[in-house]
Design an enzyme around this catalytic site. Structure first.
Site, PDB file in Angstrom:
ATOM      1  N   GLU A   1      -6.870   8.312  -5.665  1.00 22.15           N
ATOM      2  CA  GLU A   1      -6.563   8.554  -4.256  1.00 22.15           C
ATOM      3  C   GLU A   1      -6.789  10.022  -3.893  1.00 22.15           C
ATOM      4  OE1 GLU A   1      -2.867   6.880  -2.973  1.00 22.15           O
ATOM      5  OE2 GLU A   1      -3.300   4.916  -3.855  1.00 22.15           O
TER       6      GLU A   1
ATOM      7  N   GLU B   1       2.660  14.026  -3.607  1.00 19.91           N
ATOM      8  CA  GLU B   1       2.662  12.658  -4.167  1.00 19.91           C
ATOM      9  C   GLU B   1       1.364  11.976  -3.751  1.00 19.91           C
ATOM     10  OE1 GLU B   1       5.414   9.779  -2.715  1.00 19.91           O
ATOM     11  OE2 GLU B   1       5.909  10.907  -0.915  1.00 19.91           O
TER      12      GLU B   1
ATOM     13  N   PHE C   1       6.781   2.075   0.090  1.00 19.49           N
ATOM     14  CA  PHE C   1       6.787   3.012  -1.034  1.00 19.49           C
ATOM     15  C   PHE C   1       8.116   3.756  -1.150  1.00 19.49           C
ATOM     16  CE2 PHE C   1       2.092   2.748  -0.360  1.00 19.49           C
ATOM     17  CZ  PHE C   1       1.788   2.209  -1.598  1.00 19.49           C
TER      18      PHE C   1
ATOM     19  N   LYS D   1      10.739   6.673  -8.603  1.00 14.50           N
ATOM     20  CA  LYS D   1       9.783   7.751  -8.353  1.00 14.50           C
ATOM     21  C   LYS D   1      10.481   8.962  -7.744  1.00 14.50           C
ATOM     22  CE  LYS D   1       7.054   7.407  -4.779  1.00 14.50           C
ATOM     23  NZ  LYS D   1       5.937   7.043  -3.888  1.00 14.50           N
TER      24      LYS D   1
ATOM     25  N   ASP E   1      -4.313  18.885   7.923  1.00 14.61           N
ATOM     26  CA  ASP E   1      -4.804  18.565   6.583  1.00 14.61           C
ATOM     27  C   ASP E   1      -4.482  19.727   5.651  1.00 14.61           C
ATOM     28  OD1 ASP E   1      -6.445  18.163   4.277  1.00 14.61           O
ATOM     29  OD2 ASP E   1      -7.783  16.889   5.460  1.00 14.61           O
ATOM     30  N   MET E   2      -3.897  19.423   4.501  1.00 13.10           N
ATOM     31  CA  MET E   2      -3.514  20.473   3.561  1.00 13.10           C
ATOM     32  C   MET E   2      -4.701  21.311   3.103  1.00 13.10           C
ATOM     33  SD  MET E   2      -2.758  18.358   0.005  1.00 13.10           S
ATOM     34  CE  MET E   2      -1.795  17.087   0.786  1.00 13.10           C
TER      35      MET E   2
ATOM     36  N   TYR F   1       4.634   3.311   4.515  1.00 11.15           N
ATOM     37  CA  TYR F   1       5.538   4.357   4.012  1.00 11.15           C
ATOM     38  C   TYR F   1       6.868   3.745   3.570  1.00 11.15           C
ATOM     39  CZ  TYR F   1       2.623   8.152   5.962  1.00 11.15           C
ATOM     40  OH  TYR F   1       1.613   9.036   6.229  1.00 11.15           O
TER      41      TYR F   1
END
Length: 785
Positions: A504, A495, A392, A398, A479-480, A389
């Site tokens: 991904e 993202e 990134f 971004k 989990d979404m 993490y």
């Protein structure tokens, strides 16, 4: 990788002979004196011949036997006996070598004898040259020499023999590197007819390594019809030496210890598309003699613009520049140091070198990762570590663009006292932070839900809520695709993009999260597309096959490209049917309306996320395809986006660090002639548990159908023609000649003797090669749902 290109000073045997040792004992040998003096002048290495003229003389006397006569039969017999004794036990005497000590060999690049003829038209000369080379390699190995520079091949028709001899040397040594010196092109390659064989005693380039002449390549000339007679083309000449290199490295199985020493003696053409092919090859050394330089208006040595531009591009790979003849006084101003100073100037003005030195650029961030293969993330299957993490989160571009997208979405949202934002896949919270900043900038009243499935990252989110965000953010763990929110949201932010956009599982994750979004809600990102181009890179090919397992060649890798060349051109092909240099495969849009969902708003299957594409590329210059380069472009909101597409990345998201391109390798390299077409098929497939890619390619060469003359077009048998088509198929003159030079001298009047004949002439393609289907059924690589 070194921080800068290295410099080597090149010496001839005469230079060694003239370097008498100091009387005080500081330098014990002439070579040690040259080494010390070179280091004092700023050179990192010394390049010199391994052998002396005495070795060449002995070899010639033994192995080159003149025609027998009555007076010299006994002499020839003696020479043959000596040759046989040498073939049985090859060895040197002290006067035949230039170095004999370990301290002499340590900083030295040695050059094998340039008179060796490994591709001679004479079988015995070729045989004895190979024995002599093995003898020289064995002696260099004895002295722990790390790199041997080999003489170039000279005969295109016998280059396989040259390659086989080099392959034997590679097998017989376990650590030594071999570098083949090659000119970029040969000016005499397109001669009116094949040059006669060069007598064995005179064949070869100069024996003075400090001022070598460019070796001439003898290439058989095929007969060419008047209709297809083409003008001489520099691009074709350039292809000739590259094709010989391709044969050599292929027969040597892409051995990583086999590299190139590019000889820049000749002025270079300005066609960057052709020269770029060398950027995909292992160019470890560049031979740069003083004669390549020209004098500027003040008399100082500078390089011609074409050579200057090419060398500047090569500096990204930090080669060793071998400087030759710089002490000869060829130019009136500057002296010996002026050449090295100019090379350093070229390096400092290289855009790639400048970018690598400038903090905040992708090139600076990715140092050490160039051409390094990384497996893509498995965000649904794996929980990322905090260090991942953090890596990134170092990307300011971004998150700046995400903030701008959220800001503009808020400003465009109708007046409301309660705007709800959901960050799905919050990680450690950077998007939550940027969303709160956008809310503050917009002056709108908004609230943020943050969803995260990683239990470890969720701890970090809890800490940030407590210490930074307070009641402006509500956290949800899960989990979404399965978690429930208390209300639908106006703006959904994720993202989940990969290097290929969807690799991904952004489509699958957003399928599960779209139920959070109101019917008129905004998804950030709103769309993203995948793009492909054919790629050449011997380094990536070797890295992918290092495990020698099929899985390694059927796995897409994340790579920061450096040692690569994109083979395709913009448009072209038969009837102009080929697309752009880099082409779009497919696109995903969100929110999407085409999926059939259940009562919870989740898709019943994943079939709506299946994709396929067939792309046609024009290949203007001959090359070898080792794989496909994958890129993505994304629209976050409105005019704000993200891109790693070479054509748009600097405009959309310059210096974005989060994504490198994707590399789809091929198990076997596919040779593509000049003016050929490449058809690529790629599929995104899925089942209940996985998503995977399959890919395949085939190559074609254009042919031209010339109508037969009336006297030959009649049906003499009454049963129809034996051929399916009465037209005559004529291919392009030669794959050695580039597309833009296939018919350079043909006037339009020559192509149409009459309007009627021209209208009946057509063009088509014939298939010349194909790959196997890669990763069928996801057998080697997949992303888990």
């Amino acid at each position: 990788m070194a921080d800068a290109a290295s410099l080597a000073s090149c010496f001839s045997f005469d230079d060694i002979s003239q370097a008498s040792p100091r009387t005080d004992g500081t330098d014990k040998t002439p070579v040690l004196k040259l080494i010390r003096e070179s280091h004092a002048k700023g050179y990192d290495f010394v390049c010199l011949p391994l052998t002396t003229p005495k070795w060449r003389e002995r070899w010639r006397n033994m192995c080159i036997v003149p025609s027998a006569s009555a007076n010299d039969t006994d002499e020839n017999a003696t020479a043959e006996q000596q040759a046989e004794a040498w073939r049985k036990a090859p060895s040197f005497v002290h006067e035949e070598v230039t170095i004999s000590r370990l301290d002499e060999a340590e900083p030295v690049l040695v050059m094998a004898s340039d008179w060796l003829q490994l591709d001679s038209t004479d079988d015995w000369v070729r045989h004895d040259s190979e024995i002599a080379l093995r003898q020289e390699v064995a002696y260099a190995s004895y002295l722990n020499v790390q790199t041997v520079i080999l003489p170039p091949p000279r005969h295109r028709s016998l280059v396989a023999s040259y390659a086989r001899a080099i392959n034997e040397c590679l097998k017989n040594t376990t650590y030594m590197n071999f570098s083949i010196r090659l000119p970029i092109y040969d000016p005499a390659v397109f001669q009116p007819k094949e040059s006669p064989p060069i007598p064995p005693l005179t064949m070869g380039i100069s024996s003075t390594p400090s001022a070598p002449s460019t070796p001439k390549v003898v290439i058989p000339r095929a007969s060419t019809s008047k209709f297809l007679k083409a003008a001489r083309a520099p691009e074709g000449e350039i292809n000739a030496t590259w094709e010989m290199w391709d044969i050599i490295r292929t027969l040597c199985d892409y051995n990583t210890r086999l590299t190139l020493t590019l000889d820049l003696t000749l002025p270079l053409p300005s066609n960057a598309g052709i020269l770029n092919r060398w950027m995909a090859e292992p160019v470890h050394h560049i031979f740069l003699p003083a004669s390549t330089f020209i004098a500027n208006v003040k008399g100082y040595p500078v390089l011609p613009k074409g050579t200057q531009s090419f060398l500047r591009n090569c500096m990204a790979h930090r080669p060793i520049i071998i400087m030759s003849g710089v002490s000869s006084g060829l130019h009136s101003k500057g002296g010996e140091s002026a050449y090295a100073q100019y090379v350093r100037h070229v390096e400092k003005t290289s855009s790639a070198v400048q970018a690598a030195m400038r903090a905040g650029t992708v090139e600076h961030f990715a140092q050490g990762y160039q051409d390094y293969l990384q497996n893509p993330l498995q965000p649904l299957m794996d929980n990322l570590q905090s260090i991942t993490y953090q890596t990134f989160e170092q990307d300011p571009v971004k998150y700046r663009n995400y903030e701008e997208a959220v800001y503009h979405a808020l400003m465009d949202w109708p007046d409301s006292d309660h705007i709800v934002i959901c960050v799905a896949g919050a990680g450690r919270g950077p998007l939550v932070e940027r969303s709160l900043t956008a809310i503050k900038r917009s002056g709108r009243s908004a609230f943020v839900y943050a969803v995260e499935k990683n239990p470890n990252a969720f701890v970090t989110l809890q800490g940030r809520k407590q210490n930074e965000w307070g009641d402006s953010v509500q956290l949800f763990f899960g989990d979404m695709r399965h978690v429930e929110l208390p209300e639908q949201v106006d703006i959904l932010i994720t993202e989940l993009l990969g290097s290929f956009g969807d690799n991904e599982l952004s489509p699958e994750c957003l399928d599960g999260a779209m139920r959070f979004l109101k019917s008129d809600g905004i998804s950030i990102p709103s769309s993203y597309s995948a793009h492909l181009a054919p790629l050449s890179s011997s380094k990536l090919y070797n890295n992918a096959r290092i495990s020698r397992e099929i899985k390694g060649m059927e796995t897409p890798y994340v790579v920061m490209f450096q040692n690569v060349n994109i083979l395709s051109g913009d448009g072209g092909g038969v009837s102009g049917r080929c697309g752009r240099k880099i082409q779009q495969c497919w696109e995903f849009e969100h929110p999407r309306k085409d999926a059939t969902v259940d009562e919870r708003g989740l898709p019943l299957t994943n079939s709506h996320n299946v994709r396929s594409a067939k792309l046609s590329f024009h290949i203007p210059h001959a090359g070898v395809m080792h794989g496909l380069a994958g890129y993505f472009e994304a629209v976050l909101y409105g005019h704000v986006g993200l891109s790693i597409h070479p054509y748009s990345k600097d405009r959309v998201s310059k210096d974005m660090l989060s994504w490198f391109p994707l590399f789809f390798p091929f198990k076997e390299p596919l040779y593509l002639p000049s003016n050929s077409e490449l058809h690529v098929s790629i599929w995104r497939l899925t089942n209940e548990r996985q998503v995977w890619y399959e890919w395949y390619a085939e190559s074609f060469l254009p042919v031209f159908n010339i109508p037969s003359s009336p006297e030959h077009s009649e049906d003499t048998s009454g049963d129809g023609s034996f051929f399916a088509c009465t037209s005559t198929h004529v291919a392009v003159p030669s794959p050695v000649i580039d597309a833009i030079d296939a018919f350079p001298s043909l006037e339009r009047s020559e192509l149409r003797k009459s309007g009627e004949e021209s209208s009946r002439s057509t063009a088509s393609v014939i298939k010349i090669g194909q790959t196997s289907l890669h990763n069928p059924g996801g057998r080697s690589s997949w992303i888990g749902l």
